[in-house]
Write a protein that holds these residues in place. Structure first.
Motif, PDB file in Angstrom:
ATOM      1  N   LEU A   1      47.674  45.198  40.299  1.00 54.38           N
ATOM      2  CA  LEU A   1      47.075  44.021  39.666  1.00 54.38           C
ATOM      3  C   LEU A   1      46.430  43.083  40.673  1.00 54.38           C
ATOM      4  O   LEU A   1      45.439  42.437  40.379  1.00 54.38           O
ATOM      5  CB  LEU A   1      48.133  43.253  38.872  1.00 54.38           C
ATOM      6  N   TYR A   2      46.985  43.012  41.862  1.00 48.49           N
ATOM      7  CA  TYR A   2      46.394  42.153  42.882  1.00 48.49           C
ATOM      8  C   TYR A   2      44.960  42.586  43.178  1.00 48.49           C
ATOM      9  O   TYR A   2      44.075  41.758  43.340  1.00 48.49           O
ATOM     10  CB  TYR A   2      47.226  42.183  44.167  1.00 48.49           C
ATOM     11  N   GLY A   3      44.708  43.881  43.203  1.00 48.21           N
ATOM     12  CA  GLY A   3      43.362  44.374  43.437  1.00 48.21           C
ATOM     13  C   GLY A   3      42.415  44.040  42.300  1.00 48.21           C
ATOM     14  O   GLY A   3      41.239  43.765  42.509  1.00 48.21           O
ATOM     15  N   VAL A   4      42.935  44.062  41.068  1.00 45.88           N
ATOM     16  CA  VAL A   4      42.114  43.751  39.905  1.00 45.88           C
ATOM     17  C   VAL A   4      41.719  42.277  39.893  1.00 45.88           C
ATOM     18  O   VAL A   4      40.565  41.928  39.627  1.00 45.88           O
ATOM     19  CB  VAL A   4      42.866  44.113  38.602  1.00 45.88           C
ATOM     20  N   PHE A   5      42.652  41.386  40.204  1.00 42.07           N
ATOM     21  CA  PHE A   5      42.402  39.953  40.129  1.00 42.07           C
ATOM     22  C   PHE A   5      41.927  39.346  41.446  1.00 42.07           C
ATOM     23  O   PHE A   5      41.680  38.157  41.514  1.00 42.07           O
ATOM     24  CB  PHE A   5      43.671  39.220  39.678  1.00 42.07           C
ATOM     25  N   HIS A   6      41.777  40.146  42.486  1.00 40.32           N
ATOM     26  CA  HIS A   6      41.423  39.611  43.803  1.00 40.32           C
ATOM     27  C   HIS A   6      40.083  38.877  43.791  1.00 40.32           C
ATOM     28  O   HIS A   6      39.926  37.856  44.460  1.00 40.32           O
ATOM     29  CB  HIS A   6      41.400  40.724  44.847  1.00 40.32           C
ATOM     30  N   ALA A   7      39.125  39.357  43.023  1.00 38.69           N
ATOM     31  CA  ALA A   7      37.815  38.693  42.963  1.00 38.69           C
ATOM     32  C   ALA A   7      37.925  37.295  42.354  1.00 38.69           C
ATOM     33  O   ALA A   7      37.162  36.398  42.703  1.00 38.69           O
ATOM     34  CB  ALA A   7      36.841  39.541  42.162  1.00 38.69           C
ATOM     35  N   ILE A   8      38.875  37.077  41.471  1.00 40.10           N
ATOM     36  CA  ILE A   8      39.042  35.779  40.811  1.00 40.10           C
ATOM     37  C   ILE A   8      39.913  34.854  41.652  1.00 40.10           C
ATOM     38  O   ILE A   8      39.582  33.691  41.863  1.00 40.10           O
ATOM     39  CB  ILE A   8      39.682  35.961  39.421  1.00 40.10           C
TER      40      ILE A   8
END
Length: 51
Positions: free
Chosen positions: A3-10
């Motif tokens: 999940l950290y990779g998914v939300f990293h852009a935000i």
């Protein structure tokens, strides 16, 4: 992908965004379940369970 990779852009370096996201989502689901569920004030739940 975690999940950290998914939300990293935000979130950037703020890792607490993922925790806040899931807590808010869980709160919304819990609130919907409470709103949809039956009212049980004055109902003997032992009788309901035996049916």
């Amino acid at each position: 992908m975690p999940l950290y990779g998914v939300f990293h852009a935000i979130e950037g370096t703020n890792i607490w965004f993922v925790a806040a996201f899931w807590l808010i989502l869980a709160g919304i689901i819990y609130g919907a379940a409470v709103a949809i569920g039956p009212e049980t004030i004055g109902v003997d739940l032992r009788i309901v369970r035996e049916k």
